[in-house]
Design a protein around this motif. Structure first.
Motif, PDB file in Angstrom:
ATOM      1  N   GLY A 188       0.856  -1.137  -0.105  1.00  0.00           N
ATOM      2  CA  GLY A 188      -0.061   0.059   0.079  1.00  0.00           C
ATOM      3  C   GLY A 188       0.887   1.157   0.084  1.00  0.00           C
ATOM      4  O   GLY A 188       0.622   2.181  -0.539  1.00  0.00           O
ATOM      5  N   ILE A 189       1.921   1.272   0.875  1.00  0.00           N
ATOM      6  CA  ILE A 189       3.107   2.413   0.771  1.00  0.00           C
ATOM      7  C   ILE A 189       3.375   2.548  -0.483  1.00  0.00           C
ATOM      8  O   ILE A 189       3.531   4.133  -1.260  1.00  0.00           O
ATOM      9  N   VAL A 190       4.003   1.471  -1.113  1.00  0.00           N
ATOM     10  CA  VAL A 190       4.648   1.621  -2.474  1.00  0.00           C
ATOM     11  C   VAL A 190       3.507   2.045  -3.576  1.00  0.00           C
ATOM     12  O   VAL A 190       3.825   3.011  -4.320  1.00  0.00           O
ATOM     13  N   MET A 191       2.354   1.547  -3.674  1.00  0.00           N
ATOM     14  CA  MET A 191       1.322   1.811  -4.596  1.00  0.00           C
ATOM     15  C   MET A 191       0.878   3.485  -4.205  1.00  0.00           C
ATOM     16  O   MET A 191       0.621   4.089  -5.364  1.00  0.00           O
ATOM     17  N   GLY A 192       0.853   3.633  -3.215  1.00  0.00           N
ATOM     18  CA  GLY A 192       0.492   5.128  -2.704  1.00  0.00           C
ATOM     19  C   GLY A 192       1.604   6.103  -3.372  1.00  0.00           C
ATOM     20  O   GLY A 192       1.422   7.224  -3.787  1.00  0.00           O
ATOM     21  N   GLN A 193       2.784   5.783  -3.240  1.00  0.00           N
ATOM     22  CA  GLN A 193       3.955   6.553  -3.788  1.00  0.00           C
ATOM     23  C   GLN A 193       3.925   6.776  -5.448  1.00  0.00           C
ATOM     24  O   GLN A 193       4.094   7.694  -5.799  1.00  0.00           O
ATOM     25  N   VAL A 194       3.522   5.495  -5.799  1.00  0.00           N
ATOM     26  CA  VAL A 194       3.312   5.673  -7.180  1.00  0.00           C
ATOM     27  C   VAL A 194       2.286   6.180  -7.924  1.00  0.00           C
ATOM     28  O   VAL A 194       2.662   7.159  -8.961  1.00  0.00           O
ATOM     29  N   VAL A 195       1.266   5.934  -7.369  1.00  0.00           N
ATOM     30  CA  VAL A 195      -0.060   6.984  -7.716  1.00  0.00           C
ATOM     31  C   VAL A 195       0.094   8.382  -7.685  1.00  0.00           C
ATOM     32  O   VAL A 195      -0.329   9.049  -8.325  1.00  0.00           O
ATOM     33  N   GLY A 196       0.814   8.706  -6.595  1.00  0.00           N
ATOM     34  CA  GLY A 196       1.173   9.948  -6.246  1.00  0.00           C
ATOM     35  C   GLY A 196       1.972  10.696  -6.994  1.00  0.00           C
ATOM     36  O   GLY A 196       2.325  11.829  -6.734  1.00  0.00           O
ATOM     37  N   LEU A 197       2.511   9.872  -7.829  1.00  0.00           N
ATOM     38  CA  LEU A 197       3.668  10.832  -8.883  1.00  0.00           C
ATOM     39  C   LEU A 197       2.970  11.912  -9.790  1.00  0.00           C
ATOM     40  O   LEU A 197       1.669  11.767  -9.952  1.00  0.00           O
ATOM     41  N   ARG A 198       3.639  13.030  -9.997  1.00  0.00           N
ATOM     42  CA  ARG A 198       3.271  14.039 -10.898  1.00  0.00           C
ATOM     43  C   ARG A 198       2.488  13.522 -12.114  1.00  0.00           C
ATOM     44  O   ARG A 198       1.669  14.050 -12.706  1.00  0.00           O
ATOM     45  N   GLU A 199       3.006  12.408 -12.818  1.00  0.00           N
ATOM     46  CA  GLU A 199       2.595  11.993 -13.833  1.00  0.00           C
ATOM     47  C   GLU A 199       1.484  11.308 -13.786  1.00  0.00           C
ATOM     48  O   GLU A 199       0.593  11.224 -14.842  1.00  0.00           O
ATOM     49  N   LEU A 200       0.834  10.758 -12.725  1.00  0.00           N
ATOM     50  CA  LEU A 200      -0.364  10.214 -12.596  1.00  0.00           C
ATOM     51  C   LEU A 200      -1.338  11.099 -11.917  1.00  0.00           C
ATOM     52  O   LEU A 200      -1.912  11.784 -12.425  1.00  0.00           O
ATOM     53  N   LEU A 201      -1.545  10.736 -10.535  1.00  0.00           N
ATOM     54  CA  LEU A 201      -2.517  11.798  -9.946  1.00  0.00           C
ATOM     55  C   LEU A 201      -2.145  12.772  -8.841  1.00  0.00           C
ATOM     56  O   LEU A 201      -2.941  13.281  -8.021  1.00  0.00           O
ATOM     57  N   GLY A 202      -0.741  12.893  -8.987  1.00  0.00           N
ATOM     58  CA  GLY A 202      -0.034  13.857  -8.058  1.00  0.00           C
ATOM     59  C   GLY A 202      -0.039  15.426  -8.631  1.00  0.00           C
ATOM     60  O   GLY A 202       0.627  16.232  -8.203  1.00  0.00           O
ATOM     61  N   GLY A 203      -0.687  15.619  -9.859  1.00  0.00           N
ATOM     62  CA  GLY A 203      -0.859  17.059 -10.040  1.00  0.00           C
ATOM     63  C   GLY A 203      -1.788  17.816  -9.458  1.00  0.00           C
ATOM     64  O   GLY A 203      -2.558  17.462  -8.730  1.00  0.00           O
ATOM     65  N   PRO A 204      -1.783  19.051  -9.826  1.00  0.00           N
ATOM     66  CA  PRO A 204      -2.527  20.199  -9.126  1.00  0.00           C
ATOM     67  C   PRO A 204      -4.276  20.138  -9.429  1.00  0.00           C
ATOM     68  O   PRO A 204      -4.795  20.424  -8.560  1.00  0.00           O
ATOM     69  N   GLN A 205      -4.500  19.396 -10.585  1.00  0.00           N
ATOM     70  CA  GLN A 205      -6.197  19.268 -10.666  1.00  0.00           C
ATOM     71  C   GLN A 205      -6.448  17.801 -10.209  1.00  0.00           C
ATOM     72  O   GLN A 205      -7.828  17.623 -10.044  1.00  0.00           O
ATOM     73  N   ALA A 206      -5.700  16.956 -10.041  1.00  0.00           N
ATOM     74  CA  ALA A 206      -6.077  15.486  -9.904  1.00  0.00           C
ATOM     75  C   ALA A 206      -5.974  15.179  -8.357  1.00  0.00           C
ATOM     76  O   ALA A 206      -6.589  14.004  -8.004  1.00  0.00           O
ATOM     77  N   TRP A 207      -5.638  15.879  -7.542  1.00  0.00           N
ATOM     78  CA  TRP A 207      -5.557  15.451  -6.202  1.00  0.00           C
ATOM     79  C   TRP A 207      -6.777  15.020  -5.656  1.00  0.00           C
ATOM     80  O   TRP A 207      -6.744  14.015  -4.467  1.00  0.00           O
ATOM     81  N   PRO A 208      -8.048  15.430  -5.792  1.00  0.00           N
ATOM     82  CA  PRO A 208      -9.331  14.951  -5.132  1.00  0.00           C
ATOM     83  C   PRO A 208      -9.432  13.374  -5.534  1.00  0.00           C
ATOM     84  O   PRO A 208      -9.861  12.541  -4.704  1.00  0.00           O
ATOM     85  N   LEU A 209      -8.931  13.107  -6.959  1.00  0.00           N
ATOM     86  CA  LEU A 209      -9.227  11.718  -7.366  1.00  0.00           C
ATOM     87  C   LEU A 209      -8.099  10.991  -6.601  1.00  0.00           C
ATOM     88  O   LEU A 209      -8.355   9.701  -6.369  1.00  0.00           O
ATOM     89  N   LEU A 210      -7.013  11.427  -6.332  1.00  0.00           N
ATOM     90  CA  LEU A 210      -5.717  10.842  -5.667  1.00  0.00           C
ATOM     91  C   LEU A 210      -6.350  10.407  -4.416  1.00  0.00           C
ATOM     92  O   LEU A 210      -6.435   9.098  -3.629  1.00  0.00           O
ATOM     93  N   LEU A 211      -6.992  11.270  -3.528  1.00  0.00           N
ATOM     94  CA  LEU A 211      -7.489  10.825  -2.221  1.00  0.00           C
ATOM     95  C   LEU A 211      -8.616   9.977  -2.275  1.00  0.00           C
ATOM     96  O   LEU A 211      -8.804   9.030  -1.489  1.00  0.00           O
ATOM     97  N   ALA A 212      -9.491  10.149  -3.205  1.00  0.00           N
ATOM     98  CA  ALA A 212     -10.636   9.359  -3.371  1.00  0.00           C
ATOM     99  C   ALA A 212     -10.362   7.850  -3.937  1.00  0.00           C
ATOM    100  O   ALA A 212     -11.071   6.961  -4.033  1.00  0.00           O
ATOM    101  N   SER A 213      -9.228   7.770  -4.353  1.00  0.00           N
ATOM    102  CA  SER A 213      -9.046   6.242  -5.066  1.00  0.00           C
ATOM    103  C   SER A 213      -8.752   5.233  -3.986  1.00  0.00           C
ATOM    104  O   SER A 213      -8.871   4.113  -4.327  1.00  0.00           O
ATOM    105  N   CYS A 214      -9.087   5.610  -2.771  1.00  0.00           N
ATOM    106  CA  CYS A 214      -9.097   4.498  -1.565  1.00  0.00           C
ATOM    107  C   CYS A 214     -10.257   3.690  -1.796  1.00  0.00           C
ATOM    108  O   CYS A 214     -10.366   2.631  -1.112  1.00  0.00           O
ATOM    109  N   LEU A 215     -11.283   4.204  -2.662  1.00  0.00           N
ATOM    110  CA  LEU A 215     -12.500   3.559  -2.774  1.00  0.00           C
ATOM    111  C   LEU A 215     -12.317   2.197  -3.713  1.00  0.00           C
ATOM    112  O   LEU A 215     -12.952   1.328  -3.706  1.00  0.00           O
TER     113      LEU A 215
END
Length: 503
Positions: A176-203
């Motif tokens: 879970g720690i590694v996947m959170g770090q990977v999904v949070g990369l700027r190229e994926l969901l770590g950008g300024p517009q996608a952070w609500p989706l990043l937090l909601a991806s726990c669903l």
């Protein structure tokens, strides 16, 4: 004749192995995976959430928030996660007793679904309070799952695989720690517009658990000892073990059921009042505290600054941090493979000893960095080695203690104590680490090294080995350790015995 039977038995054995593996995965993906995932994904959108908080406040009041209040709001968002974890740990015991292990894990997803909705719509609603409440709810989810998942898996696994199966909780945490770090990369969901989706991806992991776990059996031990349902217990055992000879395991379950007959589930404070649980409770408190106070979480917090000082480009630091999480995942998998061969004590002693070694070298490297620039690279190597050593033993074995050292009536309460202790220590370390870093500077890991030494010494002197033993055998050995004089048998006490028995 045996050679003729082997091909026909092999597919059946493989099917039962798959069911146990599916049970592990279904419990883990919505369990400790969520803990590690929600712990790490909050790092990537730090600046974006702070900007959103400031913009929201300015839209409401017409004035921006001062910098120190923005930092305060952010610290609240971060700290509400372990606070929710503490609430979840206290909730885990009653849930496990009332609903059972499997149903508790399923009901626990209510918190994740609610949090994902709050996260997903927080920006549209212009409410940073929704983020705070969501962090509290995912914390509650993590607190419940981190206590019930090892209990569920430990009670469902055969004794020869119990340690390896229970260690899977650490694997899913690291994953879970590694996947959170990977999904949070700027190229994926770590950008300024996608952070609500990043937090909601726990669903997503929550939905996977809701879809898979209902198809798998409940803990046989819970069904027989807590519910008294022999038929359901036998059906669950057959699904988990196959249709082979279950007489030995059923006999062991019946022995524990008879030992617990007429007893009610213990409350957490009662664990500290019974002398028969003295060694178990002491081991739980000492080693549970050592796991959180050994400095591993602080190494993660300090890693980015060390990487930055060592000359790692700012854009590449996020990838280096993924490497730290991957180290813990790798050693958790290795420990899962070897735990039933080398035992729990060896992994704990070896892990804490290696952490002491690497932490000492790390301290020396920090002290010499101004004189010898190459020591920064030594410090980087020590960070990876420290995390590898933590993953070898303390990360996974500590979570098994509450399951193996306590009987069925005390196990839920023990998990509550262990979980509450873990989250309280996590809060204290999070609050105290900045002050320790400022006060001790390069010697900030000296207190953590003392904890590692104490953890290794205590394990070597006082923790019994539980490898390959049934729960009844473990209980008998602990009873002997708690009452050493009784274990020696009756002693001759001259005429006092005779006089005291006169009619």
């Amino acid at each position: 004749m045996e050679d003729e039977l082997e091909p026909s038995l092999r597919p059946r054995t493989q099917i039962q192995g798959r069911i146990l593996l599916l049970t592990i995965c279904a419990a883990g993906i919505g369990g400790t995976f969520q803990f590690g995932y929600n712990l790490s994904i909050i790092n990537a959108p730090t600046l974006h959430i702070q900007e959103f908080t400031n913009e929201t406040w300015q839209a409401r009041t017409g004035e921006p928030l001062p910098d120190h209040l923005v930092l305060l709001m952010w610290s609240l968002i971060v700290s509400l996660y372990p606070l929710g974890g503490l609430f979840g740990a206290l909730l885990a015991g009653p849930l496990a007793i009332t609903l059972g292990r499997k149903k508790s894990l399923l009901v626990n997803n209510i918190f994740v679904v609610s949090a994902a909705i709050l996260f997903g719509f927080s920006r549209k609603a212009g409410s940073f309070e929704m983020i705070m409440l969501g962090r509290l709810l995912v914390g509650v989810n993590a607190g419940v799952s981190m206590n019930i998942q090892p209990m569920y898996l430990g009670e469902s696994a055969p004794k020869e695989l119990r340690g390896a199966v229970a260690m899977s909780s650490a694997i899913f945490t690291a994953l879970g720690i590694v996947m959170g770090q990977v999904v949070g990369l700027r190229e994926l969901l770590g950008g300024p517009q996608a952070w609500p989706l990043l937090l909601a991806s726990c669903l997503v992991p929550g939905a996977l658990q809701l879809a898979s776990l209902p198809l798998l059996p409940e803990s046989p031990r819970y069904l027989l000892i807590d519910c008294g349902d022999t038929e359901a217990c036998l059906a669950a055992l057959r699904r988990l073990r196959g249709s082979g000879d279950l007489a030995g395991e059923l006999e062991e379950l019946e022995e524990e059921r008879a030992a617990c007959q007429g007893c009610r589930a213990r409350r957490p404070w009662e664990l500290f009042q019974h002398r028969a649980l003295r060694r178990q409770v002491t081991s739980l408190v000492v080693l549970g505290s050592a796991m959180e106070l050994c400095g591993n979480d602080s190494v993660y917090a300090y890693a980015s600054s060390v990487f930055r000082k060592a000359g790692v480009p700012e854009a590449k630091i996020q990838y280096a941090i993924i490497g730290t999480g991957s180290c813990e995942l790798l050693t958790a998998v290795v420990s899962c493979v070897v735990i039933e061969r080398v035992g729990r004590r060896v992994l704990l002693i070896g892990g804490y000893s290696l952490m002491t070694c690497w932490g000492s070298i790390f301290t020396v490297a920090l002290c010499l960095q101004s004189s010898f620039p190459w020591t920064l690279y030594l410090a980087m190597a020590c960070i990876f080695a420290f995390i590898l050593s933590f993953g070898i033993g303390p990360a996974g074995v500590t979570g098994i203690l509450a399951t193996e050292l306590f009987d069925q009536m005390a196990r839920p309460a023990a998990c509550m104590v262990c979980g509450a202790l873990m989250w309280i220590m996590l809060i204290l370390v999070g609050l105290g680490f900045p002050f320790i870093m400022e006060a001790l500077s390069h010697f900030l890991y000296v207190p953590f090294l003392g904890v590692c030494v104490c953890g290794a010494i205590y394990t070597g002197l006082f923790l019994p080995e539980t490898k390959g033993k049934t729960f009844q055998e473990i209980s008998k050995e602990l009873h002997r350790l708690n009452f050493p004089r009784r274990a020696q048998g009756p002693t001759w006490r001259s005429l006092e015995v005779i006089q005291s028995t006169e009619l």
